[in-house]
Design a protein around this motif. Structure first.
Motif, PDB file in Angstrom:
ATOM      1  N   VAL A 171       0.503  -1.054  -0.021  1.00 33.64           N
ATOM      2  CA  VAL A 171      -0.222   0.222   0.104  1.00 33.64           C
ATOM      3  C   VAL A 171       0.788   1.259   0.013  1.00 33.64           C
ATOM      4  O   VAL A 171       1.730   1.576   1.333  1.00 33.64           O
ATOM      5  CB  VAL A 171      -1.088   0.293   1.245  1.00 33.64           C
ATOM      6  CG1 VAL A 171      -1.984   1.170   1.812  1.00 33.64           C
ATOM      7  CG2 VAL A 171      -1.688  -1.162   1.109  1.00 33.64           C
ATOM      8  N   PRO A 172       0.840   1.949  -0.713  1.00 34.12           N
ATOM      9  CA  PRO A 172       1.527   3.209  -0.830  1.00 34.12           C
ATOM     10  C   PRO A 172       1.153   4.353   0.399  1.00 34.12           C
ATOM     11  O   PRO A 172      -0.256   4.050   0.466  1.00 34.12           O
ATOM     12  CB  PRO A 172       1.202   3.493  -2.151  1.00 34.12           C
ATOM     13  CG  PRO A 172       0.975   2.855  -3.802  1.00 34.12           C
ATOM     14  CD  PRO A 172      -0.073   2.028  -2.271  1.00 34.12           C
ATOM     15  N   PRO A 173       2.122   5.185   0.559  1.00 34.55           N
ATOM     16  CA  PRO A 173       1.631   5.854   0.842  1.00 34.55           C
ATOM     17  C   PRO A 173       0.642   6.880   1.613  1.00 34.55           C
ATOM     18  O   PRO A 173       0.516   7.446   0.189  1.00 34.55           O
ATOM     19  CB  PRO A 173       3.197   6.681   1.976  1.00 34.55           C
ATOM     20  CG  PRO A 173       3.686   6.618   0.599  1.00 34.55           C
ATOM     21  CD  PRO A 173       3.475   5.529  -0.032  1.00 34.55           C
ATOM     22  N   PRO A 174       0.142   7.722   1.921  1.00 40.87           N
ATOM     23  CA  PRO A 174      -1.631   8.636   2.017  1.00 40.87           C
ATOM     24  C   PRO A 174      -0.647   9.746   0.713  1.00 40.87           C
ATOM     25  O   PRO A 174      -1.326  10.060   0.105  1.00 40.87           O
ATOM     26  CB  PRO A 174      -1.579   9.069   3.089  1.00 40.87           C
ATOM     27  CG  PRO A 174      -0.704   7.713   4.350  1.00 40.87           C
ATOM     28  CD  PRO A 174       0.313   7.267   3.636  1.00 40.87           C
ATOM     29  N   GLU A 175       0.129  10.178   1.669  1.00 39.12           N
ATOM     30  CA  GLU A 175       1.289  11.159  -0.006  1.00 39.12           C
ATOM     31  C   GLU A 175       1.122  11.327  -0.603  1.00 39.12           C
ATOM     32  O   GLU A 175       0.795  11.764  -2.499  1.00 39.12           O
ATOM     33  CB  GLU A 175       2.941  12.241   0.595  1.00 39.12           C
ATOM     34  CG  GLU A 175       3.221  11.813   2.299  1.00 39.12           C
ATOM     35  CD  GLU A 175       3.225  10.055   3.405  1.00 39.12           C
ATOM     36  OE1 GLU A 175       3.816  10.059   2.520  1.00 39.12           O
ATOM     37  OE2 GLU A 175       2.545  10.258   4.189  1.00 39.12           O
ATOM     38  N   ALA A 176       1.516   9.899  -1.263  1.00 35.63           N
ATOM     39  CA  ALA A 176       1.575   8.969  -2.797  1.00 35.63           C
ATOM     40  C   ALA A 176       0.267   8.995  -2.955  1.00 35.63           C
ATOM     41  O   ALA A 176      -0.117   9.627  -4.568  1.00 35.63           O
ATOM     42  CB  ALA A 176       2.479   8.013  -2.626  1.00 35.63           C
ATOM     43  N   LEU A 177      -0.289   8.482  -2.370  1.00 34.01           N
ATOM     44  CA  LEU A 177      -1.965   8.615  -2.805  1.00 34.01           C
ATOM     45  C   LEU A 177      -2.941   9.401  -3.984  1.00 34.01           C
ATOM     46  O   LEU A 177      -2.985   9.858  -3.627  1.00 34.01           O
ATOM     47  CB  LEU A 177      -3.098   8.282  -1.746  1.00 34.01           C
ATOM     48  CG  LEU A 177      -2.657   5.992  -2.307  1.00 34.01           C
ATOM     49  CD1 LEU A 177      -3.141   4.909  -1.642  1.00 34.01           C
ATOM     50  CD2 LEU A 177      -2.439   5.137  -4.284  1.00 34.01           C
ATOM     51  N   GLU A 178      -2.760  10.741  -2.108  1.00 33.79           N
ATOM     52  CA  GLU A 178      -3.080  11.946  -2.589  1.00 33.79           C
ATOM     53  C   GLU A 178      -2.817  12.437  -3.808  1.00 33.79           C
ATOM     54  O   GLU A 178      -3.472  13.475  -4.673  1.00 33.79           O
ATOM     55  CB  GLU A 178      -2.842  12.735  -0.925  1.00 33.79           C
ATOM     56  CG  GLU A 178      -3.661  12.481   0.146  1.00 33.79           C
ATOM     57  CD  GLU A 178      -3.014  12.900   1.459  1.00 33.79           C
ATOM     58  OE1 GLU A 178      -2.127  14.290   1.606  1.00 33.79           O
ATOM     59  OE2 GLU A 178      -3.120  12.747   2.499  1.00 33.79           O
ATOM     60  N   HIS A 179      -1.355  12.577  -3.911  1.00 33.68           N
ATOM     61  CA  HIS A 179      -0.768  13.170  -4.885  1.00 33.68           C
ATOM     62  C   HIS A 179      -1.868  12.628  -6.457  1.00 33.68           C
ATOM     63  O   HIS A 179      -1.467  13.300  -6.907  1.00 33.68           O
ATOM     64  CB  HIS A 179       1.298  13.153  -5.415  1.00 33.68           C
ATOM     65  CG  HIS A 179       1.589  13.394  -6.449  1.00 33.68           C
ATOM     66  ND1 HIS A 179       1.956  12.958  -7.391  1.00 33.68           N
ATOM     67  CD2 HIS A 179       2.929  14.477  -6.444  1.00 33.68           C
ATOM     68  CE1 HIS A 179       2.448  13.631  -8.371  1.00 33.68           C
ATOM     69  NE2 HIS A 179       2.688  15.405  -7.453  1.00 33.68           N
ATOM     70  N   LEU A 180      -1.161  11.482  -6.319  1.00 37.32           N
ATOM     71  CA  LEU A 180      -1.874  10.273  -7.999  1.00 37.32           C
ATOM     72  C   LEU A 180      -3.880  10.995  -7.918  1.00 37.32           C
ATOM     73  O   LEU A 180      -3.925  11.172  -8.871  1.00 37.32           O
ATOM     74  CB  LEU A 180      -1.862   8.822  -7.204  1.00 37.32           C
ATOM     75  CG  LEU A 180      -2.896   8.174  -8.623  1.00 37.32           C
ATOM     76  CD1 LEU A 180      -2.218   8.454  -9.863  1.00 37.32           C
ATOM     77  CD2 LEU A 180      -2.864   6.664  -8.125  1.00 37.32           C
ATOM     78  N   ASP A 181      -4.264  10.990  -6.617  1.00 42.97           N
ATOM     79  CA  ASP A 181      -5.781  11.071  -6.314  1.00 42.97           C
ATOM     80  C   ASP A 181      -5.424  13.085  -7.065  1.00 42.97           C
ATOM     81  O   ASP A 181      -6.474  12.991  -7.874  1.00 42.97           O
ATOM     82  CB  ASP A 181      -6.220  11.215  -5.502  1.00 42.97           C
ATOM     83  CG  ASP A 181      -7.563  11.363  -5.091  1.00 42.97           C
ATOM     84  OD1 ASP A 181      -8.132  11.287  -5.515  1.00 42.97           O
ATOM     85  OD2 ASP A 181      -8.004  11.984  -4.621  1.00 42.97           O
TER      86      ASP A 181
END
Length: 188
Positions: free
Chosen positions: A8-18
């Motif tokens: 699971v990628p960290p929240p920062e990586a998922l927020e960037h993608l989102d």
């Protein structure tokens, strides 16, 4: 219990993608995965009987402990089975040689751990990806893959394996609800 082992990628990586996808997702043929459920499935475990869970957890912990943490980033795009008749739109991981080796060995270790615990594992070939959207019927997603090919998220360190329980239809709008059952650190 329906479960899977994941990176699971960290929240920062998922927020960037989102953030990159925000405003680009539209209504239509694609059903978008919720940002907090984006992950790399290492082993899909299907139904895990309660009596086998403890053994599975122990074996996954050992499998994770044999692997070294590695650097990666979410990047690029693709589709299954192909771009013109896609059922799944995905983004991938930017990995160097040693990182790709560690990820492949982690996936193999997860599958072996499940098999040794007596749990049937999906036998499809491991192709690291993060599912972003699905379609009910084959759909041409060429424009989405071209867009994702321009994307590269921030670098992050993959440091743990996550065991997730999935409850189909129990999430918002009838989507799955995921519950983290356990996490297992990779070796530094």
């Amino acid at each position: 219990m329906r479960m899977f082992a994941a990176l699971v990628p960290p929240p920062e990586a998922l927020e960037h993608l989102d953030g990159f996808m925000e405003g680009r997702r539209g209504e239509g043929e694609l059903r978008w995965v919720q940002a907090d459920q984006v992950h790399v499935t290492l082993a899909f475990l299907g139904q895990v009987p309660d009596r086998k869970l403890e053994d599975l957890v122990e074996r996954l912990g050992r499998a994770a402990g044999r692997r070294t943490a590695f650097e990666t980033a979410v990047a690029s795009g693709g589709a299954f089975p192909n771009v013109v008749r896609a059922k799944v739109l995905w983004t991938g991981l930017d990995l160097d040689g040693p990182g790709r080796t560690e990820l492949d060995r982690l996936a193999t270790g997860c599958r072996a751990a499940a098999n040794r615990a007596g749990i049937e594992v999906d036998g499809t070939r491991f192709r690291p990806h993060l599912t972003l959207a699905r379609t009910r019927f084959p759909h041409d997603v060429s424009k989405w893959v071209r867009l994702l090919d321009t994307y590269e998220g921030p670098r992050w360190r993959a440091e743990e394996l996550t065991l997730v329980e999935s409850h189909l239809g129990e999430g918002p709008r009838g989507r799955p609800r995921h519950v983290v059952m356990d996490t297992f650190p990779l070796t530094d």
